[in-house]
Design an enzyme around this catalytic site. Structure first.
Site, PDB file in Angstrom:
ATOM      1  N   PHE A   1     -44.020 -12.462 -22.203  1.00  0.00           N
ATOM      2  CA  PHE A   1     -43.111 -12.981 -21.136  1.00  0.00           C
ATOM      3  C   PHE A   1     -41.882 -12.226 -20.687  1.00  0.00           C
ATOM      4  CE2 PHE A   1     -40.627 -16.056 -19.322  1.00  0.00           C
ATOM      5  CZ  PHE A   1     -41.157 -16.477 -17.942  1.00  0.00           C
ATOM      6  N   GLN A   2     -41.943 -11.831 -19.339  1.00  0.00           N
ATOM      7  CA  GLN A   2     -40.872 -11.200 -19.015  1.00  0.00           C
ATOM      8  C   GLN A   2     -40.661  -9.823 -19.357  1.00  0.00           C
ATOM      9  OE1 GLN A   2     -37.580 -14.086 -18.116  1.00  0.00           O
ATOM     10  NE2 GLN A   2     -38.528 -14.247 -16.176  1.00  0.00           N
TER      11      GLN A   2
ATOM     12  N   MET B   1     -31.074   2.148  13.755  1.00  0.00           N
ATOM     13  CA  MET B   1     -31.284   3.639  13.627  1.00  0.00           C
ATOM     14  C   MET B   1     -32.666   3.924  13.634  1.00  0.00           C
ATOM     15  SD  MET B   1     -29.503   6.400  13.011  1.00  0.00           S
ATOM     16  CE  MET B   1     -27.985   6.118  12.286  1.00  0.00           C
TER      17      MET B   1
END
Length: 574
Positions: free
Chosen positions: A111-112, A470
């Protein structure tokens, strides 16, 4: 103590005063340790990890010391990647610390979990995956040394959670470093310096091309002394601004794509180019084969890989630019450049920096010009990326080095507000302003919560044209005005397809004043030129953070402009 406590103690011993940190599961032990250092290290909670690392960049630029940022594993760590790349491009010393999943599950798609060393390998100066808690003091020592010495840059330290929780007994906080192959360049040789002196003596049209390396090496004073003693004009890159005061006679302002006409003419006609702390970036050179082709090039740079990378240096000087200028200045004399100065003065007179005097609209150049005059150069300024960034570079009168912070090499939109947070944290009593565009400002608008909650009195001037200005300019110049998703309002507005009347809209989207006030930040919108000066004074005097939303016409272009890949011969002046 634990590994996490050893890490924070190491930060303290390296003089860290501010950390920008967003907590998560894999970094909680480090945050718990930070709470025990509240009296010596200020931990600022950004509202997004990208905001945290941009803030660390702002801190690093204005102080010259490494900015420190911390995030958890997985998505938190990945949100630092743009900032790591930005810091590497612009040579900013950053120490980024990320939590990582426990060592036993690395590589299992826990996880993560993300492999941060592999992800950031090409956008960091160096990187560590900590494998033993006992290594933490050495790794932190090395990280700070690498980040701030030589060509500054970002260093990543990835710390697994179990390493953070490991208990250490009697850690050594000053261990020997182990950096095989990392060597700083020697002082410039007398023989090579004499070559530079002889090239200057033989020149009749010399010019100094001054880049961000002059700021990074704290060489602005040496640059000013060298220029004053020799009388050689100075053209600065976007990141070199502030090295020489803009109002100095020898200053030609910024060169390159949106630089002054006379600085670009001077570079084109020079017979000697003294390139100091520059990388011959494409936004400066345009068509490489035509850039500065009429004379010799002296290239002084601390990074050997930059020398001869884009342009061949006839006299390469691999050295810290501060050391090189300090050694050169006693050897040089004032040259007889009267004809050269007269030619440059003629160019200045024929193509000065100017903008229309309009009463029916607030031109962005006018806003920057007036702010600069009101503050007389006593400010720290950040920007987002876009037209507003170039107008700020063109129309601000910079007097001091490290007063200008902008994302140059990477051009990261959303940079301005969080960078200003870091600058304000470094210098709480100074006037810090973010010059931004509405598109760039919205990208990290959540950091309004940070400036309010952390009591950072940042001033924000948003040049609001409701477009990605821009890109609109390039559409107008090179795509017959065809609007390709550059309008930032609702898609049923005629401006979305380029069919608007061109007047300021009655209702702007989003309502920045309401948004700012929702975050607890004072705000005001200005539509009329007659109200601008009073609004700027109100903003400057306000004790807390303040958003000044200034409506400007989207038809206004940043000029002069040398189209990408072109030469000074194709410069667009109107």
């Amino acid at each position: 103590m634990t590994g996490a406590e050893a890490l924070v103690e190491s930060l303290y011993r390296h003089g860290v005063k501010v950390v920008f940190a967003y907590p998560g599961g894999a970094s909680m032990p480090m945050h718990q340790a930070l709470t025990r250092y509240r009296d010596t290290i200020r931990t600022i909670l950004p509202r997004h990890e990208q905001g945290g690392i941009f803030a660390a960049e702002g801190y690093a630029r204005v102080t010259g010391e490494p900015g420190v940022v911390m995030a958890t594993s997985g998505p938190g760590a990945l949100n630092l990647v743009t900032g790591l790349a930005d810091a590497k491009m612009d040579s900013l010393p950053i120490v980024a610390i990320t939590g990582q999943v426990p060592t036993g599950v690395i590589g299992t798609d826990a996880f993560q979990e993300t492999p941060m060393v592999e992800v950031s390998r090409s956008v960091t100066k160096h990187h560590y995956l900590v494998q033993s808690a006992r290594d933490i003091p050495r790794i932190v020592k090395e990280a700070f040394h690498i980040a701030r010495t030589g060509r500054p840059g970002p260093v990543l330290i990835d710390v697994p959670k179990d390493i953070q929780n490991t208990v250490l007994r009697d850690p050594d906080f000053d261990p020997p470093m182990n950096l095989p192959g990392y060597h700083l360049p020697p002082a410039p040789s007398p023989a090579r310096l004499q070559e530079v002196v002889e090239a200057i003596k033989a020149s009749s049209r010399p010019i100094i091309y001054c880049g961000g390396g002059v700021i990074a090496s704290a060489a602005a004073e040496e640059m000013r002394e060298f220029a004053n003693k020799t009388g050689i004009p100075v053209a600065m890159t976007l990141q070199g601004l502030g090295s020489v005061p803009n109002d100095h006679y020898l200053s030609l302002g910024m060169l390159g794509m949106h630089g002054t006409v006379y600085s670009n003419y001077a570079i084109n006609e020079a017979d000697l180019l003294l390139a100091c702390g520059v990388r011959f970036d494409d936004r400066v050179t345009g068509k490489l084969s035509e850039f500065a082709k009429h004379g010799q090039i002296v290239h002084i740079d601390i990074d050997a890989s930059e020398i001869n990378k884009n342009k061949v240096a006839h006299i390469p000087v691999h050295s810290d630019v501060k050391e090189a200028l300090a050694a050169l200045t006693p050897l040089v004399e004032k040259g007889d450049w009267r004809d050269w100065h007269r030619q440059i003065d003629t160019w200045r007179a024929s193509d000065p920096m100017s903008y229309p005097d309009r009463d029916d609209a607030i031109l962005p150049q006018y806003v920057i010009d007036q702010f600069s005059k009101l503050t007389q150069g006593e400010f720290l300024m950040s920007t987002g990326v876009g037209q507003h960034q170039m107008w700020a570079a063109q129309w601000t009168c910079f007097k001091h080095p490290r007063s200008w912070v902008t994302s140059g090499g990477l051009g990261s939109m959303g940079f301005g507000l969080p960078a200003a947070m870091g600058m304000q944290a470094a210098f709480p009593d100074k006037l810090v302003v973010d010059i931004d565009g509405d598109g760039s400002f919205v990208m990290n608008i959540q950091e309004l919560a940070t400036v309010h909650c952390e009591k950072l009195p940042v001033k924000m001037v948003v040049l609001n044209n409701q477009h990605l200005g821009m890109v609109v300019q390039w559409e107008d110049r090179f795509f017959a005005g065809n609007r390709a998703h550059t309008y930032l309002g609702p898609i049923d507005h005629p401006e979305a397809t380029g069919k608007g009347a061109g007047e300021l809209p009655e209702v702007t989207y989003p309502d920045l004043v309401t948004v700012a006030r929702g975050f607890g930040v004072a705000a005001r919108q200005v539509r009329h030129k007659a109200d601008l000066i009073d609004a700027l004074k109100e903003m400057i005097a306000h004790p807390g953070p303040y958003v000044l939303d200034v409506l400007v016409p989207y038809q206004e272009h940043v000029l002069p402009m040398i189209p990408a890949g072109m030469t000074v011969k194709e410069i667009i002046k109107k």
